[in-house]
Scaffold this motif. Sequence first.
Motif, PDB file in Angstrom:
ATOM      1  N   VAL A  63      12.372  -3.649 -31.430  1.00  0.00           N
ATOM      2  CA  VAL A  63      12.286  -2.208 -31.639  1.00  0.00           C
ATOM      3  C   VAL A  63      12.860  -1.560 -30.386  1.00  0.00           C
ATOM      4  CG1 VAL A  63      10.775  -0.241 -32.084  1.00  0.00           C
ATOM      5  CG2 VAL A  63      10.236  -2.486 -33.058  1.00  0.00           C
ATOM      6  N   ALA A  64      14.056  -0.992 -30.513  1.00  0.00           N
ATOM      7  CA  ALA A  64      14.765  -0.476 -29.344  1.00  0.00           C
ATOM      8  C   ALA A  64      14.634   1.035 -29.212  1.00  0.00           C
ATOM      9  CB  ALA A  64      16.231  -0.869 -29.453  1.00  0.00           C
ATOM     10  N   PRO A  65      14.686   1.521 -27.984  1.00  0.00           N
ATOM     11  CA  PRO A  65      14.614   2.970 -27.753  1.00  0.00           C
ATOM     12  C   PRO A  65      15.925   3.665 -28.079  1.00  0.00           C
ATOM     13  CG  PRO A  65      14.918   1.827 -25.682  1.00  0.00           C
ATOM     14  CD  PRO A  65      14.777   0.760 -26.738  1.00  0.00           C
ATOM     15  N   GLY A  66      15.837   4.934 -28.431  1.00  0.00           N
ATOM     16  CA  GLY A  66      16.952   5.861 -28.672  1.00  0.00           C
ATOM     17  C   GLY A  66      18.334   5.300 -28.901  1.00  0.00           C
ATOM     18  N   ALA A  67      19.158   5.335 -27.857  1.00  0.00           N
ATOM     19  CA  ALA A  67      20.566   4.996 -27.958  1.00  0.00           C
ATOM     20  C   ALA A  67      20.814   3.547 -28.385  1.00  0.00           C
ATOM     21  CB  ALA A  67      21.251   5.261 -26.621  1.00  0.00           C
ATOM     22  N   ALA A  72      19.372  -3.156 -32.248  1.00  0.00           N
ATOM     23  CA  ALA A  72      18.228  -4.070 -32.347  1.00  0.00           C
ATOM     24  C   ALA A  72      18.357  -4.934 -33.605  1.00  0.00           C
ATOM     25  CB  ALA A  72      16.930  -3.271 -32.383  1.00  0.00           C
ATOM     26  N   PRO A  73      17.880  -6.173 -33.600  1.00  0.00           N
ATOM     27  CA  PRO A  73      17.322  -6.820 -32.415  1.00  0.00           C
ATOM     28  C   PRO A  73      18.428  -7.326 -31.485  1.00  0.00           C
ATOM     29  CG  PRO A  73      17.324  -8.347 -34.259  1.00  0.00           C
ATOM     30  CD  PRO A  73      17.871  -7.044 -34.789  1.00  0.00           C
ATOM     31  N   ALA A  89      20.442  -7.119 -18.118  1.00  0.00           N
ATOM     32  CA  ALA A  89      21.389  -6.584 -19.096  1.00  0.00           C
ATOM     33  C   ALA A  89      21.190  -7.283 -20.432  1.00  0.00           C
ATOM     34  CB  ALA A  89      22.827  -6.768 -18.622  1.00  0.00           C
ATOM     35  N   GLN A  90      21.850  -6.766 -21.438  1.00  0.00           N
ATOM     36  CA  GLN A  90      21.806  -7.411 -22.746  1.00  0.00           C
ATOM     37  C   GLN A  90      22.549  -8.744 -22.702  1.00  0.00           C
ATOM     38  OE1 GLN A  90      22.913  -5.233 -26.304  1.00  0.00           O
ATOM     39  NE2 GLN A  90      22.336  -3.313 -25.321  1.00  0.00           N
ATOM     40  N   VAL A  91      22.082  -9.686 -23.502  1.00  0.00           N
ATOM     41  CA  VAL A  91      22.786 -10.954 -23.669  1.00  0.00           C
ATOM     42  C   VAL A  91      23.349 -10.897 -25.085  1.00  0.00           C
ATOM     43  CG1 VAL A  91      22.633 -13.458 -23.582  1.00  0.00           C
ATOM     44  CG2 VAL A  91      21.058 -12.079 -22.216  1.00  0.00           C
ATOM     45  N   VAL A  92      24.678 -10.959 -25.192  1.00  0.00           N
ATOM     46  CA  VAL A  92      25.308 -10.801 -26.502  1.00  0.00           C
ATOM     47  C   VAL A  92      26.104 -12.042 -26.908  1.00  0.00           C
ATOM     48  CG1 VAL A  92      25.407  -8.278 -26.296  1.00  0.00           C
ATOM     49  CG2 VAL A  92      27.302  -9.663 -25.453  1.00  0.00           C
ATOM     50  N   ASP A  93      26.631 -12.003 -28.142  1.00  0.00           N
ATOM     51  CA  ASP A  93      27.426 -13.118 -28.679  1.00  0.00           C
ATOM     52  C   ASP A  93      26.650 -14.429 -28.620  1.00  0.00           C
ATOM     53  OD1 ASP A  93      29.344 -11.228 -28.925  1.00  0.00           O
ATOM     54  OD2 ASP A  93      30.717 -12.050 -27.437  1.00  0.00           O
ATOM     55  N   CYS A  94      25.378 -14.380 -28.975  1.00  0.00           N
ATOM     56  CA  CYS A  94      24.593 -15.600 -28.891  1.00  0.00           C
ATOM     57  C   CYS A  94      23.604 -15.683 -30.045  1.00  0.00           C
ATOM     58  CB  CYS A  94      23.820 -15.627 -27.572  1.00  0.00           C
ATOM     59  SG  CYS A  94      22.712 -14.220 -27.387  1.00  0.00           S
ATOM     60  N   ASP A  95      23.172 -16.895 -30.300  1.00  0.00           N
ATOM     61  CA  ASP A  95      22.149 -17.159 -31.292  1.00  0.00           C
ATOM     62  C   ASP A  95      20.836 -17.167 -30.507  1.00  0.00           C
ATOM     63  OD1 ASP A  95      20.339 -18.321 -32.984  1.00  0.00           O
ATOM     64  OD2 ASP A  95      21.692 -19.915 -33.655  1.00  0.00           O
ATOM     65  N   PHE A  96      19.910 -16.268 -30.849  1.00  0.00           N
ATOM     66  CA  PHE A  96      18.662 -16.159 -30.083  1.00  0.00           C
ATOM     67  C   PHE A  96      17.968 -17.512 -29.915  1.00  0.00           C
ATOM     68  CE2 PHE A  96      18.062 -11.596 -31.873  1.00  0.00           C
ATOM     69  CZ  PHE A  96      19.030 -11.129 -30.999  1.00  0.00           C
ATOM     70  N   ALA A  97      18.034 -18.317 -30.972  1.00  0.00           N
ATOM     71  CA  ALA A  97      17.345 -19.607 -30.951  1.00  0.00           C
ATOM     72  C   ALA A  97      17.927 -20.558 -29.901  1.00  0.00           C
ATOM     73  CB  ALA A  97      17.412 -20.250 -32.323  1.00  0.00           C
ATOM     74  N   LYS A  98      19.179 -20.273 -29.481  1.00  0.00           N
ATOM     75  CA  LYS A  98      19.821 -21.179 -28.520  1.00  0.00           C
ATOM     76  C   LYS A  98      19.726 -20.695 -27.080  1.00  0.00           C
ATOM     77  CE  LYS A  98      22.963 -23.274 -31.800  1.00  0.00           C
ATOM     78  NZ  LYS A  98      24.235 -23.069 -32.496  1.00  0.00           N
ATOM     79  N   LEU A  99      19.146 -19.513 -26.901  1.00  0.00           N
ATOM     80  CA  LEU A  99      18.981 -19.005 -25.534  1.00  0.00           C
ATOM     81  C   LEU A  99      17.946 -19.832 -24.816  1.00  0.00           C
ATOM     82  CD1 LEU A  99      18.890 -15.124 -26.030  1.00  0.00           C
ATOM     83  CD2 LEU A  99      20.701 -16.475 -24.949  1.00  0.00           C
ATOM     84  N   LYS A 100      18.236 -20.194 -23.577  1.00  0.00           N
ATOM     85  CA  LYS A 100      17.199 -20.858 -22.806  1.00  0.00           C
ATOM     86  C   LYS A 100      17.315 -20.548 -21.323  1.00  0.00           C
ATOM     87  CE  LYS A 100      19.300 -25.456 -22.506  1.00  0.00           C
ATOM     88  NZ  LYS A 100      20.498 -25.373 -23.364  1.00  0.00           N
ATOM     89  N   VAL A 101      16.175 -20.550 -20.655  1.00  0.00           N
ATOM     90  CA  VAL A 101      16.134 -20.268 -19.230  1.00  0.00           C
ATOM     91  C   VAL A 101      16.977 -21.300 -18.487  1.00  0.00           C
ATOM     92  CG1 VAL A 101      14.594 -20.258 -17.207  1.00  0.00           C
ATOM     93  CG2 VAL A 101      13.915 -19.080 -19.311  1.00  0.00           C
ATOM     94  N   GLY A 102      17.804 -20.826 -17.569  1.00  0.00           N
ATOM     95  CA  GLY A 102      18.634 -21.731 -16.782  1.00  0.00           C
ATOM     96  C   GLY A 102      20.043 -21.893 -17.313  1.00  0.00           C
ATOM     97  N   MET A 103      20.302 -21.373 -18.551  1.00  0.00           N
ATOM     98  CA  MET A 103      21.643 -21.535 -19.111  1.00  0.00           C
ATOM     99  C   MET A 103      22.655 -20.651 -18.365  1.00  0.00           C
ATOM    100  SD  MET A 103      21.334 -19.395 -22.694  1.00  0.00           S
ATOM    101  CE  MET A 103      22.952 -19.804 -23.323  1.00  0.00           C
ATOM    102  N   ARG A 104      23.917 -21.056 -18.374  1.00  0.00           N
ATOM    103  CA  ARG A 104      24.979 -20.313 -17.700  1.00  0.00           C
ATOM    104  C   ARG A 104      25.453 -19.150 -18.562  1.00  0.00           C
ATOM    105  NH1 ARG A 104      26.057 -20.661 -12.618  1.00  0.00           N
ATOM    106  NH2 ARG A 104      28.199 -20.069 -13.108  1.00  0.00           N
TER     107      ARG A 104
END
Length: 130
Positions: A63-67, A72-73, A89-104
Amino acid sequence: MPNPAKSWREIPQRYRLEAGKCTKCGAIAFPPRLICPQCGNREFAATKLADAGKLLTFTIIRVAPGAFEDQAPYAAGIVELDDGARLTAQVVDCDFAKLKVGMRVRLEFRRVSEDGAAGVIHYGYKFVPE
Ligand SMILES: [Zn+2]
């Protein structure tokens, strides 16, 4: 509401990824500051941020604010760049399920939001998985 004057003033910094490097302790401040948050020094040398780093943490905004409503999501992350500076910042061009801490990730300059009424488009940096 976004402040047009503020956005305008920030464009050069965002575009060039210009940061201030403390001449005393070497801390990098982005956006540049008047006083070093690490040592209180007031002298900085202009430096360009590294354009890649690793994801320290992230969250999925549903649930994102205004602009940002129409985007979202989306994923928002904190990244530690290769020179030690931290950016949110936003992380784009990605599959949420594949995001992980430490990734480049790398920084890219993208459209951030659009002011519907005035047709003003704001640009800024976003992270894209490497
Ligand atoms: Zn310092």
